[in-house]
Design a protein around this motif. Sequence first.
Motif, short mmCIF file in Angstrom:
data_model
loop_
_atom_site.label_atom_id
_atom_site.label_comp_id
_atom_site.label_asym_id
_atom_site.label_seq_id
_atom_site.Cartn_x
_atom_site.Cartn_y
_atom_site.Cartn_z
N THR A 2 26.18 34.86 -73.05
CA THR A 2 26.99 35.66 -73.64
C THR A 2 26.26 36.51 -74.70
OG1 THR A 2 27.03 34.13 -75.52
CG2 THR A 2 28.79 33.63 -73.72
N ASN A 3 26.82 37.41 -75.35
CA ASN A 3 25.91 38.15 -76.35
C ASN A 3 25.33 37.38 -77.50
OD1 ASN A 3 28.77 37.99 -77.33
ND2 ASN A 3 28.48 39.80 -78.57
N GLU A 4 26.01 36.36 -77.68
CA GLU A 4 25.45 35.46 -78.71
C GLU A 4 24.11 34.91 -78.36
OE1 GLU A 4 29.52 36.40 -79.91
OE2 GLU A 4 28.65 35.44 -78.37
N THR A 7 19.41 38.33 -77.75
CA THR A 7 19.16 39.28 -78.74
C THR A 7 18.35 40.57 -78.13
OG1 THR A 7 19.26 37.46 -80.46
CG2 THR A 7 18.05 39.67 -81.24
N GLU A 30 25.55 46.61 -76.06
CA GLU A 30 25.94 45.70 -77.00
C GLU A 30 27.02 44.69 -77.00
OE1 GLU A 30 25.91 48.00 -80.83
OE2 GLU A 30 24.24 49.11 -80.15
N SER A 31 27.85 45.07 -75.99
CA SER A 31 28.95 43.96 -75.21
C SER A 31 28.03 42.75 -74.80
CB SER A 31 29.69 44.70 -74.54
OG SER A 31 28.95 44.84 -73.15
N THR A 34 23.29 41.00 -78.55
CA THR A 34 23.31 41.12 -80.22
C THR A 34 22.08 41.82 -80.73
OG1 THR A 34 24.53 38.91 -80.52
CG2 THR A 34 23.16 39.79 -82.43
N LYS A 36 20.80 43.74 -84.06
CA LYS A 36 21.09 43.78 -85.35
C LYS A 36 20.23 44.92 -86.12
CE LYS A 36 22.23 38.82 -85.92
NZ LYS A 36 21.78 37.67 -86.49
#
Length: 332
Positions: A2-4, A7, A30-31, A34, A36
């Motif tokens: 998943t994107n979580e 990075t 960015e889907s 992550t 930041k």
Amino acid sequence: MTNESLTGLYVMDPARFDDVYGEAERTAIESCLTIKEPPRSAADLSPDLLAGVDVLVTGWGAPRLTAELLDSAPRLALVLYAAGSVRPLVTEESWARGVRVTSAGTVIADKVADFALAQILYALKHGWRYVLTARRTRAAAVRRSELGTTGATVGLVSLGATGRATARLLARHGVRVLAHDPYVPVATAHALGVELTTLEGVFAESDVVSLHAPLLDETRAMVDARLLRSMRPDATLVNTARGGLVDEAALVTVLGERADLFAVLDVTDPEPSPPGSPLFELDNVVVTPHLAGSLGPERRLLGRAMAEELARYVAGSPLRHEVAAASMEHAA
């Protein structure tokens, strides 16, 4: 994944970032990741920025994957490179550590092939000759015995990504296609509708010779006076690859000797050619400012290709544009 769990970090030439990664491309990336931090240049990287990065999203101006950088990025597993040759990027250390690299080189190759095809077909009708003659004489040029495509022979130097893309485009035009590439199996060439021959054969038998070879030590100045003098009457040399493939002094000499020959150069050595270059004095050469490849909005195709590669990576699917270490010896 998943994107979580992944990075990412954007790192490339800031002046080209928006050209390559527009809003739609960034949304797709960015889907899956992550991200930041804002986009950074390679010069702005620091160990704290790299420490938690799994994926570098990059393009022109990418950082070189040195041992020092890799030590600062112990989680780095994938580099998305929205540009062509990965030679400025990869290192022995990056291969040894198993960092995967995928490149938009084949996307660029398709655009270069489009431009090469346009110049090849125009050359077979002597289009540039007529344009320059009319401008020089201020009168309509007299038609000459142009071939057109039927019965013409086109020679390709190298069947890498761009050479193969050009061969596929030529297939629908009814020309005979010769190629020189010592690393391509005969069966592969035949599947493209191409006859393999020697470099000398390509130059001696072709009405148009189109260069697509990488610039390596063994290919630098490979197109010399001997090959140029062997070209057929009224033949054209097209170079959309690298200027250094051609011995430019020899080209100027031979074009001066043989007004029947013509050259279309989208690349030169050096690039750009300096003011006063003899290339600009000759009546049988056209120099364009590196137009082949991805320009303007076309560059978004590179970012889109990398977003699609990232989606495959996250899904555990094979990557379409991954570069393998074994392919680097003879690659651009």
